[in-house]
Design an enzyme around this catalytic site. Structure first.
Site, PDB file in Angstrom:
ATOM      1  N   ALA A  86      52.768  38.883  35.889  1.00  0.00           N
ATOM      2  CA  ALA A  86      51.856  38.732  36.689  1.00  0.00           C
ATOM      3  C   ALA A  86      51.138  37.619  36.531  1.00  0.00           C
ATOM      4  O   ALA A  86      50.945  37.162  35.291  1.00  0.00           O
ATOM      5  CB  ALA A  86      50.827  39.959  37.099  1.00  0.00           C
ATOM      6  N   GLU A  87      50.392  36.889  37.270  1.00  0.00           N
ATOM      7  CA  GLU A  87      49.311  36.274  37.461  1.00  0.00           C
ATOM      8  C   GLU A  87      48.093  37.039  37.276  1.00  0.00           C
ATOM      9  O   GLU A  87      48.130  37.905  37.937  1.00  0.00           O
ATOM     10  CB  GLU A  87      49.163  35.199  38.419  1.00  0.00           C
ATOM     11  N   THR A 137      46.063  47.517  37.841  1.00  0.00           N
ATOM     12  CA  THR A 137      44.581  47.305  37.224  1.00  0.00           C
ATOM     13  C   THR A 137      43.674  48.124  38.134  1.00  0.00           C
ATOM     14  O   THR A 137      43.790  48.408  39.352  1.00  0.00           O
ATOM     15  CB  THR A 137      44.234  45.814  37.746  1.00  0.00           C
ATOM     16  N   ASP A 138      42.581  48.490  37.545  1.00  0.00           N
ATOM     17  CA  ASP A 138      41.509  48.957  38.093  1.00  0.00           C
ATOM     18  C   ASP A 138      40.922  48.339  39.284  1.00  0.00           C
ATOM     19  O   ASP A 138      40.073  48.726  40.151  1.00  0.00           O
ATOM     20  CB  ASP A 138      40.482  49.766  37.117  1.00  0.00           C
ATOM     21  N   GLU A 139      40.933  46.962  39.159  1.00  0.00           N
ATOM     22  CA  GLU A 139      40.743  46.176  40.022  1.00  0.00           C
ATOM     23  C   GLU A 139      40.973  46.403  41.758  1.00  0.00           C
ATOM     24  O   GLU A 139      40.248  45.896  42.573  1.00  0.00           O
ATOM     25  CB  GLU A 139      40.613  44.470  39.818  1.00  0.00           C
ATOM     26  N   TYR A 162      43.332  37.805  43.230  1.00  0.00           N
ATOM     27  CA  TYR A 162      44.153  38.463  42.295  1.00  0.00           C
ATOM     28  C   TYR A 162      44.134  40.085  42.550  1.00  0.00           C
ATOM     29  O   TYR A 162      45.354  40.719  42.635  1.00  0.00           O
ATOM     30  CB  TYR A 162      43.391  38.432  40.879  1.00  0.00           C
ATOM     31  N   SER A 163      43.034  40.782  42.848  1.00  0.00           N
ATOM     32  CA  SER A 163      43.175  42.158  42.955  1.00  0.00           C
ATOM     33  C   SER A 163      43.821  42.559  44.104  1.00  0.00           C
ATOM     34  O   SER A 163      44.517  43.795  44.423  1.00  0.00           O
ATOM     35  CB  SER A 163      41.760  42.730  42.716  1.00  0.00           C
ATOM     36  N   SER A 165      46.288  40.804  45.475  1.00  0.00           N
ATOM     37  CA  SER A 165      47.990  40.685  45.127  1.00  0.00           C
ATOM     38  C   SER A 165      48.333  42.042  44.347  1.00  0.00           C
ATOM     39  O   SER A 165      49.418  42.144  44.667  1.00  0.00           O
ATOM     40  CB  SER A 165      48.208  39.327  44.544  1.00  0.00           C
ATOM     41  N   LYS A 166      47.614  42.566  43.538  1.00  0.00           N
ATOM     42  CA  LYS A 166      48.014  43.596  42.780  1.00  0.00           C
ATOM     43  C   LYS A 166      47.983  44.932  43.712  1.00  0.00           C
ATOM     44  O   LYS A 166      48.994  45.652  43.318  1.00  0.00           O
ATOM     45  CB  LYS A 166      46.965  43.704  41.589  1.00  0.00           C
TER      46      LYS A 166
HETATM   47  P1  NAD Z   1      48.867  37.699  30.990  1.00  0.00           P
HETATM   48  O1  NAD Z   1      48.466  36.572  31.795  1.00  0.00           O
HETATM   49  O2  NAD Z   1      48.371  37.631  29.538  1.00  0.00           O
HETATM   50  O3  NAD Z   1      50.525  37.663  30.820  1.00  0.00           O
HETATM   51  C1  NAD Z   1      51.411  37.800  31.892  1.00  0.00           C
HETATM   52  C2  NAD Z   1      52.557  37.131  31.479  1.00  0.00           C
HETATM   53  O4  NAD Z   1      53.557  37.595  32.711  1.00  0.00           O
HETATM   54  C3  NAD Z   1      52.804  35.914  31.012  1.00  0.00           C
HETATM   55  O5  NAD Z   1      53.637  35.909  29.701  1.00  0.00           O
HETATM   56  C4  NAD Z   1      53.559  35.119  31.894  1.00  0.00           C
HETATM   57  O6  NAD Z   1      54.398  34.041  31.342  1.00  0.00           O
HETATM   58  C5  NAD Z   1      54.338  36.011  32.674  1.00  0.00           C
HETATM   59  N1  NAD Z   1      54.777  35.811  33.879  1.00  0.00           N
HETATM   60  C6  NAD Z   1      54.057  35.329  34.726  1.00  0.00           C
HETATM   61  N2  NAD Z   1      54.483  35.163  36.162  1.00  0.00           N
HETATM   62  C7  NAD Z   1      55.824  35.636  36.032  1.00  0.00           C
HETATM   63  C8  NAD Z   1      56.955  35.222  36.759  1.00  0.00           C
HETATM   64  N3  NAD Z   1      56.670  34.853  37.830  1.00  0.00           N
HETATM   65  N4  NAD Z   1      58.094  35.815  36.082  1.00  0.00           N
HETATM   66  C9  NAD Z   1      58.178  36.227  34.781  1.00  0.00           C
HETATM   67  N5  NAD Z   1      57.111  36.282  34.171  1.00  0.00           N
HETATM   68  C10 NAD Z   1      55.712  35.891  34.617  1.00  0.00           C
HETATM   69  O7  NAD Z   1      48.590  39.121  31.507  1.00  0.00           O
HETATM   70  P2  NAD Z   1      48.060  40.382  30.857  1.00  0.00           P
HETATM   71  O8  NAD Z   1      46.640  40.530  30.606  1.00  0.00           O
HETATM   72  O9  NAD Z   1      48.905  40.735  29.584  1.00  0.00           O
HETATM   73  O10 NAD Z   1      48.402  41.316  31.865  1.00  0.00           O
HETATM   74  C11 NAD Z   1      49.718  42.116  32.140  1.00  0.00           C
HETATM   75  C12 NAD Z   1      49.539  42.972  33.275  1.00  0.00           C
HETATM   76  O11 NAD Z   1      48.751  43.989  33.058  1.00  0.00           O
HETATM   77  C13 NAD Z   1      49.131  42.187  34.476  1.00  0.00           C
HETATM   78  O12 NAD Z   1      50.373  42.877  35.761  1.00  0.00           O
HETATM   79  C14 NAD Z   1      47.911  42.666  34.696  1.00  0.00           C
HETATM   80  O13 NAD Z   1      47.674  42.647  36.139  1.00  0.00           O
HETATM   81  C15 NAD Z   1      47.884  44.029  34.165  1.00  0.00           C
HETATM   82  N6  NAD Z   1      46.627  44.432  33.680  1.00  0.00           N
HETATM   83  C16 NAD Z   1      45.940  43.645  32.840  1.00  0.00           C
HETATM   84  C17 NAD Z   1      44.529  43.916  32.542  1.00  0.00           C
HETATM   85  C18 NAD Z   1      43.740  43.245  31.526  1.00  0.00           C
HETATM   86  O14 NAD Z   1      42.497  43.534  31.161  1.00  0.00           O
HETATM   87  N7  NAD Z   1      44.383  42.196  30.990  1.00  0.00           N
HETATM   88  C19 NAD Z   1      44.294  45.371  32.844  1.00  0.00           C
HETATM   89  C20 NAD Z   1      44.796  46.183  33.551  1.00  0.00           C
HETATM   90  C21 NAD Z   1      46.138  45.795  34.085  1.00  0.00           C
HETATM   91  O1  DAU Z   2      39.812  45.322  35.145  1.00  0.00           O
HETATM   92  C1  DAU Z   2      40.866  44.894  34.698  1.00  0.00           C
HETATM   93  C2  DAU Z   2      41.113  43.600  34.957  1.00  0.00           C
HETATM   94  O2  DAU Z   2      40.322  42.863  33.944  1.00  0.00           O
HETATM   95  C3  DAU Z   2      42.485  43.023  34.862  1.00  0.00           C
HETATM   96  O3  DAU Z   2      43.279  43.520  36.084  1.00  0.00           O
HETATM   97  C4  DAU Z   2      42.515  41.433  34.940  1.00  0.00           C
HETATM   98  O4  DAU Z   2      43.615  40.935  34.763  1.00  0.00           O
HETATM   99  C5  DAU Z   2      41.537  40.892  33.566  1.00  0.00           C
HETATM  100  O5  DAU Z   2      41.548  39.665  33.630  1.00  0.00           O
HETATM  101  C6  DAU Z   2      40.128  41.567  33.792  1.00  0.00           C
HETATM  102  O6  DAU Z   2      39.514  41.055  34.884  1.00  0.00           O
HETATM  103  P1  DAU Z   2      37.833  40.673  34.743  1.00  0.00           P
HETATM  104  O7  DAU Z   2      37.708  39.752  36.027  1.00  0.00           O
HETATM  105  O8  DAU Z   2      37.111  41.757  34.619  1.00  0.00           O
HETATM  106  O9  DAU Z   2      38.075  39.847  33.356  1.00  0.00           O
HETATM  107  P2  DAU Z   2      37.373  38.548  32.786  1.00  0.00           P
HETATM  108  O10 DAU Z   2      37.519  38.306  31.194  1.00  0.00           O
HETATM  109  O11 DAU Z   2      37.675  37.384  33.590  1.00  0.00           O
HETATM  110  O12 DAU Z   2      35.578  38.755  32.969  1.00  0.00           O
HETATM  111  C7  DAU Z   2      35.032  39.948  32.736  1.00  0.00           C
HETATM  112  C8  DAU Z   2      33.759  39.822  33.132  1.00  0.00           C
HETATM  113  O13 DAU Z   2      32.940  38.885  32.371  1.00  0.00           O
HETATM  114  C9  DAU Z   2      33.415  39.863  34.576  1.00  0.00           C
HETATM  115  O14 DAU Z   2      32.524  40.425  35.131  1.00  0.00           O
HETATM  116  C10 DAU Z   2      33.271  38.172  34.645  1.00  0.00           C
HETATM  117  C11 DAU Z   2      32.433  37.878  33.326  1.00  0.00           C
HETATM  118  N1  DAU Z   2      32.652  36.568  32.865  1.00  0.00           N
HETATM  119  C12 DAU Z   2      33.828  36.070  32.841  1.00  0.00           C
HETATM  120  C13 DAU Z   2      34.221  34.839  32.246  1.00  0.00           C
HETATM  121  C14 DAU Z   2      35.636  34.256  31.865  1.00  0.00           C
HETATM  122  C15 DAU Z   2      31.535  35.846  32.627  1.00  0.00           C
HETATM  123  O15 DAU Z   2      30.490  36.072  32.667  1.00  0.00           O
HETATM  124  N2  DAU Z   2      31.881  34.455  31.934  1.00  0.00           N
HETATM  125  C16 DAU Z   2      33.091  34.040  31.791  1.00  0.00           C
HETATM  126  O16 DAU Z   2      33.339  32.985  31.341  1.00  0.00           O
END
Ligand code: NAD
Ligand code: DAU
Length: 357
Positions: A86-87, A137-139, A162-163, A165-166
């Site tokens: 995902a993005e 995601t919870d978003e 983002y949210s 699209s998810k």
């Molecule tokens: P990330 O951005 O670190 O990694 C995403 C990976 O997907 C990358 O390796 C990228 O190359 C690959 N990718 C992107 N577009 C692609 C495509 N079109 N085809 C094949 N591969 C592709 O993301 P993450 O933080 O590891 O999140 C992984 C999953 O978990 C996502 O679906 C995200 O929505 C979900 N998620 C993330 C969090 C969080 O806090 N990071 C929380 C809950 C759910």
């Molecule tokens: O809740 C799950 C989600 O958590 C995942 O689905 C997403 O992929 C992941 O990116 C994350 O989303 P958030 O937007 O919550 O995460 P982020 O790290 O971008 O930001 C966390 C909090 O911190 C949010 O309230 C915004 C704030 N923030 C973020 C950045 C990057 C700042 O205050 N300063 C910053 O520079």
């Protein structure tokens, strides 16, 4: 359940995906194919420990490419699909939503269709054990006020591209389950942190900036709340759900670790001040700078994961305190990993899109 699970992981070179791959390979019965397009967020260095493992293979490919997926399904013959590709970054989705629609919505639709074709042609015994877990995601639930928790039946109300699209992808997955009998499961998880997270997300950004004595940009007043989960606990939850969860069900995963963003940043500063003092800055909290708030910034996320915990016996091993210390130590010990993701393209994107900071 076949004797040897064969797990197709999409997005396995990303932050959570690489943790999932490493976790799966700890089981000597499991074979893994990591299918990843290698976008800016991927880093194969996160999988160095897996490269020599004969039960691991990597295939570069895009989930929007049906032919590439067809080839992977027919040659690897997975028993499980863990869909993480995902993005994933909210701020990027505000600057360029199209990529999020392409990968998260279109890509998930294409993957589902290929999984469906593959599933329908499996022998009955293999159909019975096949599972497709969509990692979400919870978003998708939008923003909470000061009270309450997200539940599996909380109505969807996404705020960012983002949210949204998810959310769309979650609906597609459930539709492929109901309409075509694909054995799908959906998990919605709270904010992850831990090793190998791209340093655009709050925790790795603050660790790396604070370590280097750079400004720490906190959006708004830093009062927004997230529920933090250590990434390895999420990886363990996902494999538990994929093996033991009920088909068609939604599982919520969270750390029960709610913290304001300001608390998180201040804690990082004080840990770093203690273990890696800066030569010129005695108190890294002085680096905190309150900047323009994120548009549509969700105030609070909090997950009620009790149903998942009770049904599947999963619970996090790390508290926020222990997990954060481990995470900070990992970033200090892995400057090469950090350097490799700070590519020219990443720096250019940051300069172009974060100039307003
Ligand atoms: P990330 O951005 O670190 O990694 C995403 C990976 O997907 C990358 O390796 C990228 O190359 C690959 N990718 C992107 N577009 C692609 C495509 N079109 N085809 C094949 N591969 C592709 O993301 P993450 O933080 O590891 O999140 C992984 C999953 O978990 C996502 O679906 C995200 O929505 C979900 N998620 C993330 C969090 C969080 O806090 N990071 C929380 C809950 C759910
Ligand atoms: O809740 C799950 C989600 O958590 C995942 O689905 C997403 O992929 C992941 O990116 C994350 O989303 P958030 O937007 O919550 O995460 P982020 O790290 O971008 O930001 C966390 C909090 O911190 C949010 O309230 C915004 C704030 N923030 C973020 C950045 C990057 C700042 O205050 N300063 C910053 O520079």
């Amino acid at each position: 359940m076949p004797i040897s699970p064969r797990v197709l992981v999409t997005g396995g070179a990303g932050f959570i995906g690489s943790s999932v791959v490493r976790h799966l390979l700890e089981d000597p019965q499991v074979e893994v194919l990591n299918f990843d397009a290698l976008t800016y967020a991927a880093n194969l260095q996160s999988l160095q420990s897996c490269e020599a493992n004969p039960r691991y293979r990597f295939q570069r490919g895009n989930i929007c490419n049906p032919e590439a997926l067809r080839e992977v399904f027919s040659s690897f013959r997975p028993s499980h699909v863990l869909h993480l590709a995902a993005e994933s970054h909210v701020d990027r989705s505000l600057h360029g939503p199209q990529a999020f629609i392409e990968t998260n919505v279109m890509g998930t639709g294409i993957l589902l269709q290929e999984a469906r074709d593959y599933f329908q042609n499996l022998p009955t015994a293999e159909q019975e054990s096949f599972r497709f877990l969509h990692v979400s995601t919870d978003e998708v639930f939008g923003s909470l006020g000061a009270e309450g928790f997200f539940q599996p039946d909380t109505p969807y109300d996404p705020s960012s591209p983002y949210s949204a699209s998810k959310a769309a992808s979650d609906h597609l997955v459930r539709a492929w389950g109901r309409s075509f009998g694909l054995p799908v499961l959906v998990s919605n998880c709270s904010n992850n942190y831990g090793p190998c997270q791209f340093p655009e997300k709050l925790i790795p950004l603050m660790i790396t900036n604070a370590f280097e004595g750079k400004k720490l940009p906190v959006y708004g007043k830093g009062e927004n709340i997230r529920d933090w989960l250590y990434v390895e606990d999420h990886a363990r939850a996902l494999w538990t759900i994929a093996r033991h969860g009920q088909v068609g069900k939604t599982y919520l995963i969270g750390g029960e670790e709610e913290h304001t963003n300001l608390d998180v940043v201040q804690t990082i500063c004080s840990i770093l001040d203690a273990i890696a003092p800066h030569p010129d800055i005695s108190n890294r909290c002085d680096l905190i700078e309150f900047v323009t708030d994120r548009p549509g910034h969700d105030f609070r996320y909090a997950i009620d994961s009790s149903a998942t915990r009770e049904e599947l016996g999963w619970k996090p091993a790390e508290s926020f305190e222990t997990g954060l210390k481990k995470t900070i130590r990992w970033y200090l010990d892995n400057p090469d990993w950090l350097e490799s993701v700070r590519s020219g393209a990443y720096r250019q994107w940051m300069e172009e899109n974060y100039a307003w900071r």
